[in-house]
Each structure stands twice: as C-alpha cells, then as structure tokens.
Design an enzyme around this catalytic site. Sequence first.
Site, PDB file in Angstrom:
ATOM      1  N   CYS I  32     -21.633 -10.033  34.879  1.00 56.52           N
ATOM      2  CA  CYS I  32     -20.671 -10.651  33.979  1.00 56.52           C
ATOM      3  C   CYS I  32     -19.647 -11.391  34.851  1.00 56.52           C
ATOM      4  CB  CYS I  32     -19.996  -9.529  33.192  1.00 56.52           C
ATOM      5  SG  CYS I  32     -18.846 -10.105  31.950  1.00 56.52           S
ATOM      6  N   ASP I  53     -24.791  -7.095  33.674  1.00 53.57           N
ATOM      7  CA  ASP I  53     -25.385  -7.254  32.338  1.00 53.57           C
ATOM      8  C   ASP I  53     -26.888  -7.042  32.448  1.00 53.57           C
ATOM      9  OD1 ASP I  53     -23.121  -7.915  30.814  1.00 53.57           O
ATOM     10  OD2 ASP I  53     -23.182  -9.984  31.499  1.00 53.57           O
ATOM     11  N   VAL I  68     -46.286 -22.591  34.321  1.00 52.54           N
ATOM     12  CA  VAL I  68     -45.465 -21.996  35.358  1.00 52.54           C
ATOM     13  C   VAL I  68     -46.227 -20.824  35.976  1.00 52.54           C
ATOM     14  CG1 VAL I  68     -44.226 -20.477  33.766  1.00 52.54           C
ATOM     15  CG2 VAL I  68     -43.193 -21.099  35.937  1.00 52.54           C
ATOM     16  N   GLU I  69     -46.201 -20.732  37.284  1.00 48.76           N
ATOM     17  CA  GLU I  69     -46.893 -19.642  37.973  1.00 48.76           C
ATOM     18  C   GLU I  69     -46.072 -18.360  37.781  1.00 48.76           C
ATOM     19  OE1 GLU I  69     -48.069 -17.440  41.837  1.00 48.76           O
ATOM     20  OE2 GLU I  69     -46.121 -18.265  41.265  1.00 48.76           O
ATOM     21  N   LEU I  70     -46.767 -17.272  37.389  1.00 49.01           N
ATOM     22  CA  LEU I  70     -46.090 -16.061  36.937  1.00 49.01           C
ATOM     23  C   LEU I  70     -45.207 -15.441  38.032  1.00 49.01           C
ATOM     24  CD1 LEU I  70     -46.108 -14.484  34.286  1.00 49.01           C
ATOM     25  CD2 LEU I  70     -47.897 -13.035  35.191  1.00 49.01           C
ATOM     26  N   GLU I  88     -24.582 -17.409  27.283  1.00 48.33           N
ATOM     27  CA  GLU I  88     -24.939 -18.735  26.763  1.00 48.33           C
ATOM     28  C   GLU I  88     -25.421 -19.631  27.899  1.00 48.33           C
ATOM     29  OE1 GLU I  88     -22.128 -17.198  26.139  1.00 48.33           O
ATOM     30  OE2 GLU I  88     -21.993 -17.002  23.936  1.00 48.33           O
TER      31      GLU I  88
END
Lengths: 132, 132, 132, 132, 132, 132, 132, 132, 132, 132
Positions: I32, I53, I68-70, I88
């Site tokens: 945070c 968080d 996307v490659e994992l 956000e």
Amino acid sequence: MPKPLLLETFPNPYPGRDYEIVMTCPEFTALCPVGGIESDARELEALEGGAPDFGTITITYVPNRHCVELKSLKLYLWSFRNDGIFYERAVNTILDDLAKVIKARRISVVGDFNIRGGIKSVITASAKAKRR
Amino acid sequence: MPKPLLLETFPNPYPGRDYEIVMTCPEFTALCPVGGIESDARELEALEGGAPDFGTITITYVPNRHCVELKSLKLYLWSFRNDGIFYERAVNTILDDLAKVIKARRISVVGDFNIRGGIKSVITASAKAKRR
Amino acid sequence: MPKPLLLETFPNPYPGRDYEIVMTCPEFTALCPVGGIESDARELEALEGGAPDFGTITITYVPNRHCVELKSLKLYLWSFRNDGIFYERAVNTILDDLAKVIKARRISVVGDFNIRGGIKSVITASAKAKRR
Amino acid sequence: MPKPLLLETFPNPYPGRDYEIVMTCPEFTALCPVGGIESDARELEALEGGAPDFGTITITYVPNRHCVELKSLKLYLWSFRNDGIFYERAVNTILDDLAKVIKARRISVVGDFNIRGGIKSVITASAKAKRR
Amino acid sequence: MPKPLLLETFPNPYPGRDYEIVMTCPEFTALCPVGGIESDARELEALEGGAPDFGTITITYVPNRHCVELKSLKLYLWSFRNDGIFYERAVNTILDDLAKVIKARRISVVGDFNIRGGIKSVITASAKAKRR
Amino acid sequence: MPKPLLLETFPNPYPGRDYEIVMTCPEFTALCPVGGIESDARELEALEGGAPDFGTITITYVPNRHCVELKSLKLYLWSFRNDGIFYERAVNTILDDLAKVIKARRISVVGDFNIRGGIKSVITASAKAKRR
Amino acid sequence: MPKPLLLETFPNPYPGRDYEIVMTCPEFTALCPVGGIESDARELEALEGGAPDFGTITITYVPNRHCVELKSLKLYLWSFRNDGIFYERAVNTILDDLAKVIKARRISVVGDFNIRGGIKSVITASAKAKRR
Amino acid sequence: MPKPLLLETFPNPYPGRDYEIVMTCPEFTALCPVGGIESDARELEALEGGAPDFGTITITYVPNRHCVELKSLKLYLWSFRNDGIFYERAVNTILDDLAKVIKARRISVVGDFNIRGGIKSVITASAKAKRR
Amino acid sequence: MPKPLLLETFPNPYPGRDYEIVMTCPEFTALCPVGGIESDARELEALEGGAPDFGTITITYVPNRHCVELKSLKLYLWSFRNDGIFYERAVNTILDDLAKVIKARRISVVGDFNIRGGIKSVITASAKAKRR
Amino acid sequence: MPKPLLLETFPNPYPGRDYEIVMTCPEFTALCPVGGIESDARELEALEGGAPDFGTITITYVPNRHCVELKSLKLYLWSFRNDGIFYERAVNTILDDLAKVIKARRISVVGDFNIRGGIKSVITASAKAKRR
C-alpha cells in the site's frame, strides 16, 4: 516403475522437537494393472497398458534426523505415471520407500482415489520408527 | 436378491501391516418392501414392487489375508437393485456377507439413505474378527 | 399436543449386534409458547397462538428389541405442529417419548432451531437404558 | 420400458398467466444398453441386463391448459428403472412424452448423468408449442 | 501423440431437434513440452519428458447427424497422456479433431488446467458448422 | 386460509427512482391438500388435514407508491400454515394478493418447495403494473 | 457498558438430566478500545470512540436449576454495542456474568471475531460449577 | 530477516483461568531460499532473491502472564516478507520467538502453505511451558 | 517497480480463430502506498514502506498474433511485490502493459483484493484492439 | 446520523477509460427505527433506541473524475451505527450521498440485510450521471 532412488533428504533443522509435516499431492496418477476394473481389449490397444487411475496422495510424518526434499518427492511420485499398480500396493510402496529414506518418528500415507466403476477408494497405511 | 456369491477376493499384498481400506458407493439402490413408507396401490401397479430407495454405502475395513475385489463388490451391490429390503437389513446383510468372505480384522458398513417422508436415515454396523 | 401414541415399532432384525440408527427430520415446526421471544399482540391475533418455530430434529439410537417405524415417527413429529412448546421441552419430550416406546440401548435427540431474535439454539439430550 | 400412459394432468389453475414450473428428480436410474461403456460379460451375467446409470432429471415448463400431476411424474420416471436406454434417447423421450400430454407453452428437459468411464454427461433438449 | 482415429460416432437419434450435449472429463493429463514453465534438468532426467499437466476438458456440442461415442472419446483423451503439448494447442486440437469427426452444428471445448507457477489457465475455443 | 387483509403498506420513501426490493422467507409452510402426493388414511387421522409442505418464498418487486411492511408480510405468510393448498396456487395467490395491495411497478414470486416423492418443485410467477 | 442485570432466567424444566444448550449470536458488535489496532485520529473524531469490532458469540452450557431466557440474553449482548472492550475481556466477562446468573453445571463461551489488521482471533473460555 | 523485537505484550487480564486464544493470519508471505523448488536463473534475475511463498499462519496459545499484542504480531509476521526461509524453519522460528516473549502455558503454530510443484505442505509445531 | 520488460510472448498457434485465454494468479501482492488506509508510523518503521496488500489478478484475453508466455507473466506479477501502488493503478497498469505487448483482440484485467479496513475491493478494466 | 461530509475523494488516475470499482463492506450496522419489526418496550429500555440491524453494503461504480477514498468510506458507513433508519432509506441515502460526492458515470448500491422476523431483505438502487 516407482524409483525410490529419486527421493532426497535434507537435515531436519529442529531435530530436538516432535513436529508434524503434511504433504498433499492432488495430482497422482498411475495405470490400472492389466485386467483391472475398467480395462478391456479396446482400452489396452489404445494405451498399450491399463486404464489410468487418478488420486490424491497425502503424506504425514514427524521427522527424525531427515526431512524429505519437496522437489525429489514430486519426481518420485511422477515415477508411478506409467506403471500398472493396484491401489493397495501403491500406498504401501510409498510408505515403505519413504520410511526407508527418512526414518521418520511416525509416518502415514493416504491414497484417495477417484471413482472407478461407481466406487471410490481410500487407502491409509502408517508406520512408526522402532526406536528413536 | 442380494448375491453374496458374486463377491471375489484377492490376497492382501501387505498382510503384515494393519492398514485401512474405505470403499464408497454413492449409487446404491434397492426397493422399499411392499407396505413401506411411500408405497400405495398406484405405485405398486406401476412398478410391480415397492418404491425405489437410494443411498450411499461406505465400507471400511482392515484386511487380514484377503481384500475384496472392487469389480465383484460393484456387482454384488447391484444385486440389491430389484430387491425389497429395509434399511436396517440391507446394511447388516452387506456387513455379514463381506465379513464371511474377507474375514477382515475389523469392518464397518454405513448406509446413508436419501430422505423418505421428510426423514433421512443413516445406519452404521460394524464387526471385529474374533481372533487374528 | 405431541401424541406419543402415534409411535409404532417393529422388531429389531439384528438384536444380537450393537448398531446405530440416525434419523434426521429437517422439517420440524412447532409454535413458540404465548409470551415467547417474538410474540406480540398483532402476532397473536393473526395466528391465534404463538409465532412458529422451525428446526431440524436428529435422533440417534442403538436399538435393543425394537426399532421405531419411520412413518409413525413422521406422524409423531407432525403432532407438534400447532403446539406451543419451548425448545428445551420439545427435545426432552421427544427423548422421553421415544425412550419409553423403543427402550433403546442408548438414544440422543438433537434439536437445531432456526435463528430467533438473532440467536440460534441447539439443544442435545441423551439417555441410556438402565440394563440390557 | 418407459410408460407414458402413467402421466396424468390436472387443469392449470392460472391459465391466463405465463408462469414457470421446475421439477427436479435427483433419483433417476436406468440401465445402460447392452454393449454400452461399462458392460462386460461378468456384468451382464450378474444383472441380466446392462450396467445401471444414475442421474438427475430436471423438467422446466410454462403450462398451457394442463399441469403434470407430481405423483404420476414420479411413477413415469420410475418406469425407466429396468430399461436399457442411452442418455440422448432418455432425455428426448421424456421431452416428447411430456410435450404430448401437457402441451406446455415451452418445455425443456435436462439429464445430468453421473460419471461413467471418467466422463460426466449432461443432455439438454427443449420444445415450444407451435401456437397458443 | 493424440490419436483422432480413436474417435467413433453413432447416428444422432433425434437429428430433427437442436439439443445440447455436454461431456466433462476431469481426468485429462498431458506432459508440458520440454522447456515449459516447470521443467528443469532434474525433472527431464526423471521422467524422460516434460512435467505432467492436469486439467478438466469440457466439450459442449449440438449434434447434427452424428454423436461421439463416449468410450471412444475417453480413449482419445487418454492418447494425450504421454504427449508434450501446450494448453492452447491441446484445446484447439481437440476442437478440430471432434469437429472433423462429428460435424456438430456448434461445438466448444474448454480446458481448465491446474495451477502451474502459481497461475491457473482456462482456454475456451468454439466452432460452428458452416451450413446445416 | 390466506388472509390478505393482514398485509399493510408504508409510503415508498423514494418514489422517483426505480429500485428493487427482494424479501426471502425460508420458513414457509402449508398443508398439502387432501389427496395430494403423500397423504394416506393414517396421515389424515394424525393431523386432521393433509401432510405439511415446506419451502422458501422469495418476493422481488420495484415499488411504486407503496412498500409492503415487513412484519405484516410475515403475518400474511404465516396465515397459510394450516391451509391445504397446491404449490401452483400458493405462488399465484401470493403474487395476486401483493400486487393488489402494493401495485408494484413489477413483482415476481418464487416458491422453492422441499422434495416430495423424490421430486423438488420451484414455481415462478410475475406481473407488471399496467401503467405507471 | 455490559449490563448483566439484563440477564433473566427461567427454571430448568428437566433438572434431573444433564443436557446441553448451545446459543450462537452471529451479530455481536462492540468498539475497539481507544488506541486499539485500527484506531487513529481521524477515526476517533468520526465516531467519538474506537473502531467497531464484529464477531460471533457462542455459549454452550449444561443447565443446573436455571436456563437463561433467550430474549434477555439478546438484550445483554446488545449492551456491549457502544463499549470499548478488548476481545479477551469481552469473552471472559460474558462467561463470568452468565456463570453468576445461571450457575450452570458447565459453561463455555467462544468469541470468533472478524479479521482486523489481516488477523482473525478466536477466544475460548470455560468454567465448571464447583459442586452440584 | 524475522524481527522478534517487534513483538509486544500486554498483561493477561484473566491470569487465573486457562483460556485459549487462536490468531489466524491468512496473508503470510516469505521467499523460497535460493535453490528451492521453483527457482531458476531467470527467476533469480527478476526478483533478486528466491520465488515467493504464500501461506496461512495459525497461532494457538493459553496465556500465562502476558498476551501478544495483535498489531505487533502483524508487524512481526510482515518482517518475513523478503526473507529466504524454508517452511520448516519459518514455523519453528515463529514458535520459538513467541514462546520466548509470552511464555504461554501451551502454544502451537501451524503453517499452511500454498501448492508448490503440485504439492501442498502443512507444518505444525507446539511447545509447553516447563512449569507454571 | 513493475517491470513490463519481463513480459515475453510466443506466436499464437491458432491465429485464425477467436478463442479465449483466462489466467488467474491468486498470489498477487504489493505494498500500500505510504499514507494508505492501514499505514501508521509504527508500520512504516517496521517494513520501511507501506503495508502489504494481497489479491487475485485475473487476465482474460482473445489473442491476436501473440500469446503471453506463462512464466514471464509470473515474473512480471512478482515485480509488483515491493512496490507501493494503489489498487486502481495496479489493475490499469497490468492492462496497459499486457495490451502493449500482446496486442490482444480484447483483454480485461480483474483485481480482487483482500479486505482492508473492513472493505473488500474488486477493480475491473478492459480494452479492445482498435483494428484487427 | 449519517455524515456525508466524512466522504473524501481522490482524482481518478485513469479518467479516459470506463472501468468498474466494487467495494463490499460486510460489517454495516444501524438501528431499526423505533416501532420497527423487532422492537418492544423491554428492548427500548435496554438500548435507548431501536434494535440493531446488520448487513452487507456493496457499492459498484464507474468513476468519472473522482474515486471515493477507501478510509473515508469506512468512516462514513460507521456513521450509521447509532442511527434509526429503515433499509430502503439507508440504501438510497448511501447512493445519493456518494453520487453527489463522486459524480460517477454509473453507480449502484446493494444492501443485503440479515434475517429479521424470519425474512431476509436485499435492496438494490442505482443511478447514472446525466451527461459525461
């Protein structure tokens, strides 16, 4: 074929205290031995072996001088993948192989296998070290 | 009629160790005996027998010299399908039939039956071998 | 008013073995006695009695010579429907009425009642036969 | 054999309003036709028919002039008990039999069958009245 | 290697109606291709191939003239067991193989794979017949 | 007998906004009309009426000028307690009684009734105000 | 401030039998004392006291001569609403206040409090009557 | 590095009674030591340390003269965030650090760690004060 | 600081078909920002940064030319671990970074964050490719 | 009394994109207005106000230029704690207060309140900005 030589250990960092370690592997798979509950000719031809079994293996132990190394346990459990083995034998074999390598103060192995022929099976075996 | 002759066994691969086998069959069905809680004239005419009951049978045992073969157990449980039998009798019959065939060190049978007349019933019976 | 005369029995088919029967009735309802936790003047006028209570009654027993017949139990539990009775009294009354009729080796009754005034209540009472 | 003649109706008490009725029967059972996924010689000999299937049948309809009477529906579904029938045929047969008897504004039937051979099947069929 | 030739069909018994069939196989397993997310030298040596993947395959289709035979589907899914294949390719391959064999009106395949490297993957692909 | 006169209202505090109110009563009970699915002679004698039904009533509405007062709704639903009424009629009656009293912009009533004869029923009916 | 004088009792209707009463109140709330884990200046200004805590209080007891009246218990638990009190003190205070009023044969109080600062707390205290 | 100096206490308000406090922190995270089960060169370069582990720590104790202050416990558990530590060592370290600070009558620590390499681990350790 | 350069791609094996990929990472953690909801002086001193968080990030996309490659995604998500970032901003940053690298046909990111200050937050953002 | 002045905002960091924020507060409590469903003389005397209500408030919005600051929302929701307010008014008040402060593109508020008098209530209200 199960390969107990894959199992590796590391020294128990707290040998002076009885504490418990539970390891759960929900991705155990092996093959049903030829002639088992769901094999027939068409199945054998397809897979060149028996039908696959799936289950969750849970190992609970109190370490003595050694703990089992997590990655080596994973590789050892993978080594059942293309083996034909009955439930009872799989659970007892894992118990014996681990007991021999880590000589835990006490250890149990539970195999919780998926439904076959409408019946679910759970096998539990345990052992204690003879002396500490 | 229940057919205990369907039950087959295989030799316990680890007779030197007390270990537990749990087999759960969630697809048990039999007929309520004529005159049971939900039968009436219209029902009897429709089915030529009592109303169907459904439940889950769970068998827990510690094998001695023999284990029950899984597929033969399935066939044995199917043999209740068109039989009129009360819950109490079904559970105790399964216990007696298995105890006679596998002579387990200890064995229990639980019948967990679906709601009938707004009431759910669970029956549990168990037995021990007299000597090992 | 609860009507214990509705309870009927049948002979225990396996009197030589201690086995357990659990019967769960999730549809028990009675009335809260006048003056109980949620009654007020407007409620009394509407229903001509106290506010309704709802709960689940679970009966567990080891039969001796007799089992309670399932349908008669249902009718007996229905007979509380329009009675004003406190939770503690309902559970102990069911225990006493059943104990008198079936003379079970041991028996317990649990009443698990819905939230009233933000508080949920569960009452458990049990009894043993004095001698077998 | 399924017996559509068992189905009875009563007049829809609110024919002027489109409202929906859902009836769920979690205790449907039939036999797998001979030669189906889990039958073999030993099974056929034991049951004199195919292996049992289990599932839940859910019927959803908007009544027109008639509703299906609940008890007659129960008896109709029981009439599949000793029939060998594939899943696809069972669901479509129930849909056709009901559609013919109650002429619902719309109706659907879902059969949610237990795992067989490690695969679960859900079949959904529906129909609409051609004109109201 | 996946073997689409294992897939067999039977004639759709209700070709005149659009109805939906969902088949779920929670016991799908394949191998992660060499170099995939969790392979390293020690793993390759142990299994002589990549690390095992596990998941659930769900197939939803509206049959045209043919339905897929359940047992042949099981054998086809087993044929991925010792194959190194990425998630995206597995799901699209099953879709293509089935679409070619049953020419369904519409079909979708979902692969819901267990967590690897702390990330869970779900792949969904679908296709429609060009004309009916 | 259901007593719609028990229903009271209060002025909607936000009549300028369409907002939704859902009220769920999990403790609805009524009697099955004589001759219904589970009544027989012994039951009628015991209760001097049909067998009890249980269910959950869920009311969803967008208020216009009035909201239904919560306590009066409770008393109204209690007034079905000793009435013999079919599911379809109960749900449509509640809908009609409420619609007449609160003249909601839209309103629906769902009755989700406990299993009877192995079959669970859910009835849903709804209505809209003709003009606002 | 907690007001034990709100607690009222009624005579145990079955004093000759040890039976257990469990009362669960999922709507307990109090204030965290000033300076507790989540209070700061802005919070104090807003509420003129500490931050609110929420939890479930479960009371289990075997009555001796008196039972606690349910509504008075509700009012007593409400009396903590605007009090600053630590978890440990709340649970032990409820235990002491009840023990003094009902002199139960045995009694325990569990406070299961919602997560604060990412940590959930459960406090359990119990007491026995010194002699019966 | 874990910082036991962060732990603060307050006097047990009820030292004359044995009561139990359970604190559960579902947001524990640390780093897997370099060389652990899922680290490889690419991972080390990315994070400048081992791969993150996640788990839930549950502490259960019976206080003697002191209780652990909740916020200080939170800060102490945060202090593992960027430390490389094995599961066994983390659980035993938390037990030792707490035991030294609060000298509880009895205390246990459970670490329930997320799946790594397809295997879930739970470690439980406990200690008792030598004398009270 | 989030490191988008860690993200790697591989060519979409089925670019001719719109199919969906969902990746869920239940082990996301960040800090945070200083001054956020639960930071105070004692916390800052302890961790040399804001309070941690925790949350689950779910990414759903339809690939265009690249997936996307994992493993690279895992490393990228790890790179938030010691960063102070508001919810956000975290969700929108992940969306922007992924959208730039894989140019998906459509993509959404959901961040489901654990309770802070008694409030749970879920943020959902999505984007579409401008042209295909 | 609810204190909308407690609500604070911060600038939306991504004003160019429509994205959704959901905030759930499971610890909302207020007082039932005097004369509400469960108040009577004894309750009023005990609490000097109406009976407490409990519920979960869920706020969903698409921010325009401002987001609501999480801690200020918490304080605002706390400010209902000792207020007598009906469910319908609480939900619409929260909606109006937030709408005035953050001028969200769209916003909805759901109040899901605990059972009172055996009936559970859920109120949902929403609003849209007139122009963006």
